[in-house]
Enzyme design. Structure first.
Site, PDB file in Angstrom:
ATOM      1  N   ASP A   1     -37.099 -22.120 -25.006  1.00  0.00           N
ATOM      2  CA  ASP A   1     -38.158 -21.359 -25.090  1.00  0.00           C
ATOM      3  C   ASP A   1     -38.639 -21.120 -26.429  1.00  0.00           C
ATOM      4  OD1 ASP A   1     -37.900 -21.108 -22.118  1.00  0.00           O
ATOM      5  OD2 ASP A   1     -36.534 -19.570 -22.515  1.00  0.00           O
TER       6      ASP A   1
ATOM      7  N   LYS B   1     -41.680 -25.189 -27.433  1.00  0.00           N
ATOM      8  CA  LYS B   1     -41.750 -26.859 -27.452  1.00  0.00           C
ATOM      9  C   LYS B   1     -42.981 -27.588 -27.145  1.00  0.00           C
ATOM     10  CE  LYS B   1     -37.837 -27.303 -25.451  1.00  0.00           C
ATOM     11  NZ  LYS B   1     -37.333 -26.067 -25.654  1.00  0.00           N
TER      12      LYS B   1
ATOM     13  N   GLY C   1     -39.971 -25.205 -18.561  1.00  0.00           N
ATOM     14  CA  GLY C   1     -41.122 -24.795 -18.376  1.00  0.00           C
ATOM     15  C   GLY C   1     -41.876 -24.796 -19.618  1.00  0.00           C
ATOM     16  N   HIS C   2     -42.964 -25.544 -19.702  1.00  0.00           N
ATOM     17  CA  HIS C   2     -43.695 -25.792 -20.937  1.00  0.00           C
ATOM     18  C   HIS C   2     -45.112 -25.005 -20.607  1.00  0.00           C
ATOM     19  CE1 HIS C   2     -41.234 -29.042 -22.490  1.00  0.00           C
ATOM     20  NE2 HIS C   2     -40.627 -27.972 -22.724  1.00  0.00           N
TER      21      HIS C   2
ATOM     22  N   GLN D   1     -34.896 -27.266 -22.851  1.00  0.00           N
ATOM     23  CA  GLN D   1     -33.756 -26.187 -23.339  1.00  0.00           C
ATOM     24  C   GLN D   1     -33.696 -26.256 -24.863  1.00  0.00           C
ATOM     25  OE1 GLN D   1     -32.581 -28.305 -20.249  1.00  0.00           O
ATOM     26  NE2 GLN D   1     -34.124 -27.039 -19.340  1.00  0.00           N
TER      27      GLN D   1
END
Ligand code: IMP
Length: 430
Positions: free
Chosen positions: A13, A16, A40-41, A224
């Site tokens: 988080d 990225k 999740g991006h 991650q």
């Protein structure tokens, strides 16, 4: 020109998505090499939000190739759903711009059931997984009983492999008082989905070899962070894959020499989702403020992230373990308005000062941070695009992070918008 691997240098988080999107403009191909839809991006491009989980961030840009390597575990239903949602937003996705490795392990409904049931059994000692079946799918891969994407080509053989896989899992599910699964429950949905997935399957190693020989630019997109790495992270409170840049080579199918420049995405403070040690966690008002200003809620599960101060010991260690060449510092603007900022420069363990994060999980839980305080700034850094736009205290803070971590800053991000970035060094220039 070199290739670039983007990895998280904390607990994930770090932001990225924005950096990968920003870099993908210059890349010819973007490759995911580990993790799954636990990642999740969120990308914001021209005011439109795109949420990506399994699809490489390059998919949003026209003319870029995107690849899901065999190091990624794939939930076929989640992937199809993500493809169709992005297509609904006008993103073009076809075998012309997306390839999925034949050898990528499949996450099955049984993996998710096992993941959730195990977490429930662990009670207070739970890892706090995303409940997506990531860990059990990787376990089946290593145990050599997993299904792989290429198995969708032969459904008879797939049914046999499924029977063997369920023979293993049903024993435990039954003993745990959970519902067992039938072969049909696994194979029927796969039968329905296979026609949508097969056109994307390919030999990723061969494609990457072509790109490498043509001198085209490869961007490896990690998920991650180093502290969630299965070996080097805060075990057992980690994810089930290697999150290091070495995995970019192993999880995509290319030599380690092709990984190139390692960019460690690093948040200007620290957050973590799920359980496990977090020495600089702030349980007071400052932690709340960081969470509110930084919108620190998980993209995948919506869980509130734990928040705290920058841990220079941990980032320095991550830098060494991962061979980070430069930092992309993110979310600097969240620190605007603090009178005083704290930076962790060491720990005490049972009264002794130490300069590294210990390997033992019992010791990890006992370390106490040693802080240095630095004056904050009252001006806004939001949207700054050059050093000159930053208050002098913010520059001092960044310089201090560089000194303490031993990692030079390559870029500073000052808002979710891609243009709001200060470029110090172009990672593709090496
Ligand atoms: P799993 O990857 O679902 O098995 O979860 C294991 C640990 O990794 C938990 O603490 C999760 O919160 C954490 N985790 C997994 N993926 C991410 C991510 O993308 N960002 C932050 N934490 C993550």
């Amino acid at each position: 020109m070199t290739n670039v691997a983007v990895i998280g240098s904390q607990w994930g988080d770090e932001g990225k998505g924005k950096i990968v999107d920003w870099l993908s403009e210059k890349a010819d191909i973007v490759v995911r090499f580990q993790g799954g839809h636990n990642a999740g991006h969120t990308l914001v491009i021209d005011g439109t939000k795109y949420k990506l989980s399994l699809l490489p961030s390059g998919i949003i840009r026209a003319g870029k190739m995107s690849v899901i390597g065999h190091g990624v575990v794939i939930d076929p239903a989640a992937l199809i759903n993500e493809i169709s949602t992005r297509k609904g937003q006008g993103v073009a996705i076809s075998p012309d711009n997306l390839m999925i490795s034949y050898s990528a392990p499949i996450i099955l409904p049984v993996h998710q059931r096992v993941d959730v049931a195990r977490e429930a059994q662990r009670g207070a000692g739970k890892i706090g997984t995303t409940g997506r079946g990531i860990g059990p799918a990787y376990e089946d891969k290593v145990a050599r009983r997993g299904l792989r994407m290429g198995d969708l080509l032969d459904m008879d053989a797939l049914a046999e492999k499924t029977a063997a896989l369920l023979a293993h899992h049903n024993i435990w599910l039954k003993a745990a008082g959970e519902d067992e699964l039938t072969v049909e429950e696994i194979t029927a949905p796969l039968q329905e989905m296979r026609d949508q997935l097969i056109p994307y399957l390919g030999e990723v190693w061969a494609l990457l070899d072509d790109y490498r020989r043509d001198g085209r630019r490869i961007l490896f997109e990690g998920a991650q962070g180093v502290m969630l790495d299965i070996d080097h992270g805060t075990y057992p409170f980690v994810t089930s894959s290697n999150t290091l840049p070495g995995q970019a080579a192993a999880g995509a199918g290319i030599g380690p020499g092709s990984v190139g420049y390692v960019l460690g995405i690093t948040k200007a403070y620290t957050t973590r989702v799920g359980s496990g040690p977090f020495p600089t966690e702030d349980f007071g008002e400052d932690g709340v403020t960081l969470g509110e200003r930084g919108h620190e809620f998980g993209t995948v599960t919506g869980r509130k992230r734990r928040c705290g101060w920058f841990d220079a010991v941990m980032v320095r260690q991550a830098g060494k373990i991962a061979g980070i060449h430069g930092m992309a510092l993110t979310k600097l603007d969240v620190l605007d308005g603090f009178d005083v900022l704290k930076i962790c420069t060491g720990y005490t363990l049972d009264g002794k000062v130490i300069d590294r994060f210990p390997a033992s999980s019992a010791e990890q839980a006992r370390v106490e941070p040693v802080y240095e305080e630095i004056e904050g700034w009252s001006q806004s850094t939001m949207g700054a695009r050059s050093w000159a736009d930053l208050p002098s205290q913010a520059v001092k803070y960044i310089k201090r992070l560089e000194e303490l971590t031993g990692i030079p800053v390559a870029t500073v991000s000052t808002s979710p918008e891609r243009e709001d970035t200060i470029l110090v060094r172009d990672p593709f220039e090496g």
